[in-house]
Design an enzyme around this catalytic site. Structure first.
Site, PDB file in Angstrom:
ATOM      1  N   PRO A 141       0.715  -1.254  -0.047  1.00 25.99           N
ATOM      2  CA  PRO A 141      -0.056   0.214  -0.097  1.00 25.99           C
ATOM      3  C   PRO A 141       0.755   1.500   0.036  1.00 25.99           C
ATOM      4  CG  PRO A 141      -0.065  -0.919   2.219  1.00 25.99           C
ATOM      5  CD  PRO A 141       0.770  -2.005   1.359  1.00 25.99           C
ATOM      6  N   GLU A 142       2.108   1.017  -0.380  1.00 22.76           N
ATOM      7  CA  GLU A 142       2.902   2.589  -0.253  1.00 22.76           C
ATOM      8  C   GLU A 142       2.528   3.681  -1.025  1.00 22.76           C
ATOM      9  OE1 GLU A 142       5.192  -0.922   1.816  1.00 22.76           O
ATOM     10  OE2 GLU A 142       4.131  -0.660   0.042  1.00 22.76           O
ATOM     11  N   ILE A 143       2.139   3.192  -2.297  1.00 22.03           N
ATOM     12  CA  ILE A 143       1.713   4.192  -3.050  1.00 22.03           C
ATOM     13  C   ILE A 143       0.696   5.192  -2.436  1.00 22.03           C
ATOM     14  CG2 ILE A 143      -0.162   3.053  -4.054  1.00 22.03           C
ATOM     15  CD1 ILE A 143       0.722   4.184  -6.824  1.00 22.03           C
TER      16      ILE A 143
END
Length: 265
Positions: A141-143
């Site tokens: 989920p880093e985006i």
């Protein structure tokens, strides 16, 4: 089974115990087992110790509570990275934590009990054999927080399209889908996960410890070799294993129709 002195803590971000030759390591940094500096240091330390502790023949890695590891410790990032050199040190520490799992000389079973996100996915991908709770999720989920995550580690698990979709959208994949994709050995109800994982870890621990160590070393070494070079390496290691006392005991036990008694020699 009492804990070998080499593995005793104190631990601040892990829960470690030894059972039937299996070192059970639970990530323990509530509320979501974020990958803190303490957790990285302790996990690397204990896995390196396990590699040279004969009482341990397999490892079971999971998370305490309802989360495996929700990723990097973003809340404490500002206190971790304060000045020159802090970011490279943090990045190196993070890399080595994942490699400590992959390079541990004992086979590591990953029991994905809940969300394994970003760094948690990289930890999962560094294990040898995986099981998941059906309610567990894996994702990058880093985006959504302006960062990048464990994409390269994820490539060891997911296809090109699925991995890119996960990294570019934050898509999470649940336990049943992980099983459908062939990424985990089983997707089970959460309350059955640790029992199933322990059964598998005990099976691993029952094998010749020397053969297991050399087999894992071989698999790590040949992963990025060509077919010709990789199989040649494997043949050489097979010859080395065949000369061990454990290999001779395995052959005797097979002929005598009994369980082998391995000494790790």
């Amino acid at each position: 089974m009492s804990m070998p002195e080499a593995l005793t803590g104190p631990y601040t971000a892990l829960d470690v115990r030894l059972e039937d030759g299996v070192a059970v390591i639970l990530l323990a940094n509530p509320p979501v087992n974020a990958l803190s500096t303490e957790m990285m240091n302790e996990l690397s330390w204990v896995l390196d110790r396990i590699s040279e502790t004969p009482e341990v023949r397999a490892v079971l890695l999971s998370g305490q509570g309802k989360t495996f590891c929700a990723g990097a410790d973003l809340k404490n990032r500002a206190t971790t990275i304060k000045g020159p050199g802090d970011l490279p040190q943090h990045s190196r520490r993070t890399r080595e934590c994942f490699h400590a799992i992959r390079e541990c000389s004992k086979p590591v079973v990953g029991a994905i009990n809940g969300a394994a996100l970003g760094a948690g996915l990289a930890m999962v991908a560094s294990c040898d054999i995986l099981l998941a709770a059906s309610t567990a999720t894996v994702g990058l989920p880093e985006i959504n927080v302006g960062l990048l995550g464990g994409g390269r580690h994820g490539m060891r698990l997911f296809s090109h399209s699925r991995l890119r979709r996960m990294m570019l959208t934050g898509l999470r994949v649940d336990g049943d889908e992980l099983y459908r994709l062939g990424i985990v050995e089983a997707s089970v109800p959460a309350d059955q996960l640790m029992d199933r994982a322990m059964d598998l870890a005990r099976e691993l621990a029952s094998k010749s410890p020397l053969a297991s160590m050399l087999a894992k070393q071989t698999l790590n070494a040949i992963e990025e070799m060509s077919l010709r070079d990789g199989y040649r390496y494997e043949q050489d290691m097979t010859a080395a294993i065949a000369r061990t006392e454990d290999a001779q005991e395995a052959r005797r036990a097979f002929l005598e129709k009994r369980e082998p008694v391995f000494q790790g020699r």
